[in-house]
Motif scaffolding. Sequence first.
Motif, short mmCIF file in Angstrom:
data_model
loop_
_atom_site.label_atom_id
_atom_site.label_comp_id
_atom_site.label_asym_id
_atom_site.label_seq_id
_atom_site.Cartn_x
_atom_site.Cartn_y
_atom_site.Cartn_z
N GLN A 193 -16.99 -13.08 19.24
CA GLN A 193 -17.55 -12.93 20.59
C GLN A 193 -18.27 -14.47 20.90
O GLN A 193 -19.23 -14.87 20.30
CB GLN A 193 -18.92 -12.01 20.65
N CYS A 194 -17.80 -15.04 22.01
CA CYS A 194 -18.26 -16.40 22.35
C CYS A 194 -19.04 -16.16 23.63
O CYS A 194 -18.61 -15.38 24.67
CB CYS A 194 -17.11 -17.22 22.74
N ARG A 195 -20.22 -16.44 23.51
CA ARG A 195 -21.28 -16.51 24.64
C ARG A 195 -21.83 -17.69 24.87
O ARG A 195 -22.30 -18.63 24.43
CB ARG A 195 -22.44 -15.70 24.01
N GLN A 196 -21.99 -17.77 26.55
CA GLN A 196 -22.59 -19.02 27.08
C GLN A 196 -23.92 -18.82 26.71
O GLN A 196 -24.74 -17.81 26.53
CB GLN A 196 -22.49 -18.99 28.73
N PRO A 197 -24.66 -20.21 26.69
CA PRO A 197 -26.25 -20.26 26.33
C PRO A 197 -26.96 -19.75 27.53
O PRO A 197 -26.47 -19.76 28.76
CB PRO A 197 -26.66 -21.67 26.09
N PRO A 198 -28.16 -19.47 27.37
CA PRO A 198 -28.96 -18.65 28.58
C PRO A 198 -29.05 -19.76 29.74
O PRO A 198 -29.25 -19.14 30.85
CB PRO A 198 -30.38 -18.31 28.00
N ARG A 199 -29.33 -21.02 29.05
CA ARG A 199 -29.38 -21.93 30.33
C ARG A 199 -28.39 -22.38 31.13
O ARG A 199 -28.41 -23.16 32.07
CB ARG A 199 -30.21 -23.33 29.65
N SER A 200 -27.31 -21.83 30.83
CA SER A 200 -25.94 -22.12 31.49
C SER A 200 -25.70 -21.07 32.64
O SER A 200 -25.87 -20.09 32.54
CB SER A 200 -24.65 -22.01 30.72
N ALA A 201 -25.35 -21.85 33.85
CA ALA A 201 -25.44 -21.20 35.12
C ALA A 201 -23.77 -21.15 35.58
O ALA A 201 -23.57 -21.03 36.62
CB ALA A 201 -26.00 -21.63 36.32
N LEU A 202 -23.05 -21.30 34.86
CA LEU A 202 -21.34 -21.46 35.07
C LEU A 202 -20.94 -20.03 35.19
O LEU A 202 -20.91 -19.12 34.09
CB LEU A 202 -20.69 -22.16 33.96
N TRP A 203 -20.56 -19.57 36.24
CA TRP A 203 -20.20 -18.21 36.63
C TRP A 203 -18.39 -17.87 36.42
O TRP A 203 -17.96 -19.03 37.01
CB TRP A 203 -20.69 -17.62 37.56
N ARG A 204 -17.84 -16.90 35.97
CA ARG A 204 -16.62 -16.75 35.87
C ARG A 204 -15.84 -17.76 35.05
O ARG A 204 -14.60 -18.34 35.69
CB ARG A 204 -15.99 -16.39 37.38
N ALA A 205 -16.34 -18.07 34.20
CA ALA A 205 -16.06 -19.06 33.09
C ALA A 205 -14.56 -18.56 32.46
O ALA A 205 -14.48 -17.56 32.19
CB ALA A 205 -16.75 -19.79 32.45
N THR A 206 -13.67 -19.63 32.01
CA THR A 206 -12.72 -19.19 31.15
C THR A 206 -13.29 -19.65 29.72
O THR A 206 -13.49 -20.65 29.54
CB THR A 206 -11.44 -20.15 31.36
N PHE A 207 -13.01 -18.87 28.81
CA PHE A 207 -13.47 -18.88 27.31
C PHE A 207 -12.20 -19.21 26.29
O PHE A 207 -11.21 -18.50 26.69
CB PHE A 207 -14.26 -17.67 26.73
N THR A 208 -12.10 -20.11 25.48
CA THR A 208 -11.04 -20.15 24.81
C THR A 208 -11.57 -20.36 23.20
O THR A 208 -12.61 -20.89 22.80
CB THR A 208 -10.40 -21.78 25.19
N LEU A 209 -10.80 -19.83 22.20
CA LEU A 209 -11.07 -19.56 20.89
C LEU A 209 -10.17 -20.42 20.18
O LEU A 209 -8.96 -20.68 20.48
CB LEU A 209 -10.89 -17.92 20.47
N LEU A 210 -10.92 -21.34 19.33
CA LEU A 210 -10.32 -22.40 18.55
C LEU A 210 -10.17 -21.93 17.22
O LEU A 210 -11.24 -21.39 16.55
CB LEU A 210 -10.87 -23.85 18.87
N LYS A 211 -9.25 -22.60 16.24
CA LYS A 211 -9.38 -22.56 14.98
C LYS A 211 -9.12 -23.80 14.21
O LYS A 211 -8.25 -24.46 14.66
CB LYS A 211 -8.31 -21.30 14.16
N VAL A 212 -10.05 -24.33 13.57
CA VAL A 212 -9.93 -25.72 12.75
C VAL A 212 -8.63 -25.77 11.94
O VAL A 212 -8.42 -24.81 11.08
CB VAL A 212 -11.36 -26.09 12.03
N GLY A 213 -8.07 -26.73 12.27
CA GLY A 213 -6.53 -26.85 11.63
C GLY A 213 -5.51 -26.40 12.38
O GLY A 213 -4.41 -26.63 12.22
N SER A 214 -5.86 -25.38 13.40
CA SER A 214 -4.72 -24.99 14.30
C SER A 214 -4.46 -25.88 15.60
O SER A 214 -5.33 -26.43 16.11
CB SER A 214 -4.90 -23.66 14.85
N PRO A 215 -2.91 -26.33 15.72
CA PRO A 215 -2.66 -27.28 16.45
C PRO A 215 -2.80 -26.87 18.04
O PRO A 215 -3.04 -27.72 19.06
CB PRO A 215 -1.13 -27.42 16.39
N GLN A 216 -3.25 -25.74 18.30
CA GLN A 216 -3.51 -25.20 19.66
C GLN A 216 -4.40 -24.02 19.74
O GLN A 216 -4.55 -23.51 18.79
CB GLN A 216 -2.24 -24.80 20.33
#
Length: 490
Positions: free
Chosen positions: A282-305
């Motif tokens: 689960q990726c969650r914005q911090p409480p102080r962030s006000a960005l609405w309808r954001a796009t979330f992206t999951l990354l893995k260290v060592g993966s090229p994309q």
Amino acid sequence: MADHRAIGAANTKAGQSLAEKCAHYGKGYLRLADPGQNARSTMDSTVTFLISMGLCLHWESTAEMDALFRPALWADPSPMVRKGADVTLRCQGRLGSDRFQLWKDGELREERNDSWSRADFVLRKVDDLRDARSYKCRSGQGPLWSELSDPLPLVVTGPFPKPTLWAKADLVMAPGTSSTLWCSRPRLSSLKEVTFTLWKAGPREPLQQKPSADLWTDFSLPSVTPRDTGSYSCTYKDRTTSGKESVPSDALELVVPGSLPKPSLSALPGQVVEPGKHVTLQCRQPPRSALWRATFTLLKVGSPQPLQSQSPAGTSADFPLLSVRAQDAGNYTCVYYRKMAPYQVSECSEVLEFRVTDELPKPSLSASPGQEVVSGTNVTLLCWGPSWIPRFVLYKEGVEEILHSMEVREDRARFSLTHVTPEHSGNYTCSYQLGTNESLWKQPSDALELLVRAVALAFLGVPAYLIILTDSERTTHIQKLPKTDQDNYS
């Protein structure tokens, strides 16, 4: 021209309606203020009249401002749509908009109500003859309508098979670095020379175009910034008069971390699971962030994309890892960003170390200054295991509850027992604490026996002890005296 005349007529009618209300209220209050009334009544009526006229002027000025606001219209996933596929046209109005219209080639196509300041118009099984048109939208609030949005041309792609888009370098890039995206097409005998086009989700116009007689071409992205974050695809089309275009390639996600506050990344049910289990990151914005309808992206260290991307309605995204295997273990991070201008991207989250195993090595437990001490001594029980273990718990034989839970510092957890007494004697064990996966974290260390003896005094006829205090180590050392020395200290 017909659509602009319709908007002007609607807003003119709304303005006339407001003006009529103002005139009606004004005449009513003026009738109250006739010469036959006393001075106090006349003054009250005049004040009420002025207030009502001020409110009417405010309504009219607000109506004029609302009428000038132009909504935004974009296509999801892209304005390049494969024939027979579905596409969603999203119309974003100002806050408070509750009505929306979609126009196609200057004619009203659909109208709908929506209370979230945005409406989605879904075109199903698009056809190049019916749906490849220019679209606009407008938003309404009360009796007022906005101006029409900028036009959005919808392109329905032809029969050519889709190309492939790839990058030789990592797609998670530091700002200021450069990247090259390659687009290749299959060999077709009917095609001699084509035009390759690079697209990015969001903008209505192509990013780059290159004619080529080869089966591939390259698109350079020099000195990238967070604004370059997003989904890219490419197409190719015949350079002859037919101008037929291919199906878009699969999307390629490029991430350039920015300066928005970093999100948090957590694993449910825990960071260590057995093979075959389902896990949610689960990726969650911090409480102080006000960005609405954001796009979330999951990354893995060592993966090229990037691994996965989502655009949820809330401030968090759940990325499922189903039936995990050993190759799913590793270090994960995530970012969130805004797809539309102004483009904003967050920093990467802290790294989450995720493990897939059905067996953990047994932890170790030791005592300092030793396993045999006298009453009043401060004892530290040290528990350690693999370096990535975040937390340990301490148990005592005969006690069901956990005695202590401690985070790891310098690869060890330190459990302090101060001023011990004989009641502290017993067998102790420690275990990992990794979340809710009890079958893993309740694997104990070997038992350690702690023996606490009472202080003995020579003049009571029991063995004497020499107590040595070492201030620098803040440790009490107890040493039993030989029989000859006991006589000297008696």
